[in-house]
Design a protein around this motif. Sequence first.
Motif, short mmCIF file in Angstrom:
data_model
loop_
_atom_site.label_atom_id
_atom_site.label_comp_id
_atom_site.label_asym_id
_atom_site.label_seq_id
_atom_site.Cartn_x
_atom_site.Cartn_y
_atom_site.Cartn_z
N UNK A 199 -30.58 -34.54 -15.36
CA UNK A 199 -29.96 -33.27 -15.75
C UNK A 199 -30.73 -32.09 -15.18
N UNK A 200 -32.05 -32.10 -15.32
CA UNK A 200 -32.85 -31.00 -14.81
C UNK A 200 -32.75 -30.90 -13.29
N UNK A 201 -32.85 -32.04 -12.60
CA UNK A 201 -32.71 -32.04 -11.14
C UNK A 201 -31.38 -31.40 -10.73
N UNK A 202 -30.31 -31.76 -11.44
CA UNK A 202 -28.98 -31.29 -11.09
C UNK A 202 -28.84 -29.79 -11.34
N UNK A 203 -29.24 -29.34 -12.53
CA UNK A 203 -29.07 -27.93 -12.87
C UNK A 203 -29.93 -27.03 -11.97
N UNK A 204 -31.14 -27.47 -11.67
CA UNK A 204 -32.01 -26.68 -10.79
C UNK A 204 -31.41 -26.60 -9.38
N UNK A 205 -30.92 -27.73 -8.88
CA UNK A 205 -30.31 -27.73 -7.55
C UNK A 205 -29.07 -26.85 -7.52
N UNK A 206 -28.23 -26.95 -8.55
CA UNK A 206 -27.03 -26.12 -8.61
C UNK A 206 -27.41 -24.65 -8.64
N UNK A 207 -28.41 -24.30 -9.44
CA UNK A 207 -28.81 -22.91 -9.58
C UNK A 207 -29.39 -22.34 -8.31
N UNK A 208 -30.26 -23.09 -7.65
CA UNK A 208 -30.91 -22.61 -6.43
C UNK A 208 -29.93 -22.45 -5.28
N UNK A 209 -28.97 -23.36 -5.20
CA UNK A 209 -28.07 -23.39 -4.04
C UNK A 209 -26.73 -22.71 -4.32
N UNK A 210 -26.57 -22.16 -5.52
CA UNK A 210 -25.32 -21.49 -5.84
C UNK A 210 -24.15 -22.44 -5.93
N UNK A 211 -24.39 -23.65 -6.44
CA UNK A 211 -23.34 -24.67 -6.50
C UNK A 211 -22.62 -24.70 -7.84
N UNK A 212 -22.93 -23.77 -8.71
CA UNK A 212 -22.24 -23.69 -9.99
C UNK A 212 -22.29 -22.26 -10.49
N UNK A 213 -21.30 -21.87 -11.27
CA UNK A 213 -21.26 -20.53 -11.84
C UNK A 213 -21.72 -20.61 -13.29
N UNK A 214 -23.01 -20.40 -13.50
CA UNK A 214 -23.51 -20.48 -14.86
C UNK A 214 -23.65 -19.08 -15.47
N UNK A 215 -23.66 -19.03 -16.81
CA UNK A 215 -23.77 -20.15 -17.75
C UNK A 215 -22.47 -20.92 -17.87
N UNK A 216 -22.59 -22.20 -18.21
CA UNK A 216 -21.43 -23.07 -18.27
C UNK A 216 -21.59 -24.08 -19.39
N UNK A 217 -20.47 -24.64 -19.79
CA UNK A 217 -20.51 -25.83 -20.64
C UNK A 217 -20.82 -27.00 -19.73
N UNK A 218 -21.85 -27.77 -20.08
CA UNK A 218 -22.26 -28.91 -19.28
C UNK A 218 -21.76 -30.19 -19.96
N UNK A 219 -21.07 -31.02 -19.18
CA UNK A 219 -20.61 -32.30 -19.68
C UNK A 219 -21.41 -33.42 -19.04
N UNK A 220 -21.81 -34.38 -19.85
CA UNK A 220 -22.58 -35.53 -19.37
C UNK A 220 -21.84 -36.81 -19.73
N UNK A 221 -21.50 -37.60 -18.72
CA UNK A 221 -20.91 -38.91 -18.94
C UNK A 221 -21.99 -39.96 -18.78
N UNK A 222 -22.06 -40.89 -19.72
CA UNK A 222 -23.08 -41.94 -19.68
C UNK A 222 -22.39 -43.28 -19.84
N UNK A 223 -22.61 -44.16 -18.89
CA UNK A 223 -22.08 -45.51 -18.98
C UNK A 223 -20.73 -45.67 -18.32
N UNK A 224 -20.01 -46.72 -18.74
CA UNK A 224 -18.72 -47.12 -18.17
C UNK A 224 -18.90 -47.53 -16.70
#
Length: 321
Positions: free
Chosen positions: A172-197
């Motif tokens: 999660x931290x790797x993803x949010x930091x990468x998104x923030x640094x590279x402008x790959x997301x418009x935050x603040x945002x609701x973050x959804x996490x899928x686990x499994x399946x």
Amino acid sequence: MIEQAAIEAAGYEIMKKAAIDIPEDYLGGIKGMIDVESGDLSAFVLQSMVENWEAASEDRRPMCADTGLPRYYVKVGDKASFTGGFTGIERALRSATARATQDVPLRPNRVHPLWRSEHNNNVGINAPEIEWSFEPEADWIDVTTVHKGGLFGSDYRMLFPGDGIDGIKRFLLDTLIAFGKRGLACQPAIVGVGIGASKDTCMVLGKQAACLRVVGDRNPDPKIAALELELKELGNNIGMGAMGFVGSSMVVDCHIEVGYTHTGGMPVSVHTFCLSSRRATARLMADGSVSYRTDPQWFTPYMRRETVEWPSRDTSLNRSA
């Protein structure tokens, strides 16, 4: 009997609502962030967002120039009767999308991936996406539209049981930091996490967790609910605020959904809804009445059923509102 024309009219109406009107749960979350944001630029952006949404509502224009990729989530009750069959529902929603693109207007973002041709209406091959769910005993149809950005804001990683909860936090931290640094997301945002399946379902669960649950909603599993709050706090302590400026306003809320998975793995997906949280739902009843809301109520006990049977439904879900 629910008429196909009524489904199209409701689909058209929620397209307008999603594009223009910010959901109250998300607006409340943003206003709460303004009160505690210490970063000057981040606080300024948050306040500007609120003012932008107020102007959009007053002028009845889309809150963002990029209206994303409109999509639908349809929940059909076992006892619902409707004209045109399931293909009739699809036809109605595709028509509603085309009309709303011209009238709202929505930006016609959908193009052929290779030839870049388009119909100027957000309709094409496999577009808009329509995902289905069903509900025991209900006699209504819920139609939810979500306008989610279609370029960035999603990631996937195959973790393993040994990675545990710490591995999920790290991803999660790797993803949010990468998104923030590279402008790959418009935050603040609701973050959804899928686990499994499986991999594809893991991605679906993460997107649904981001787009179809409201701010403040918690997973019914108390341990998962506690992890949601922990991940939210973690995301807001990486030093990034609104739109990547220094601050503490990265995550409005974090939602987790899980699915039973292969014994050897623990797939995880992370999805960020955009800073507009654009969603709207219509419930169509057999008597012809239609009600509108911003809480999709997608994850019912039936949706989270664990064995062959499932818990009794929450009777509140059978209300018209």
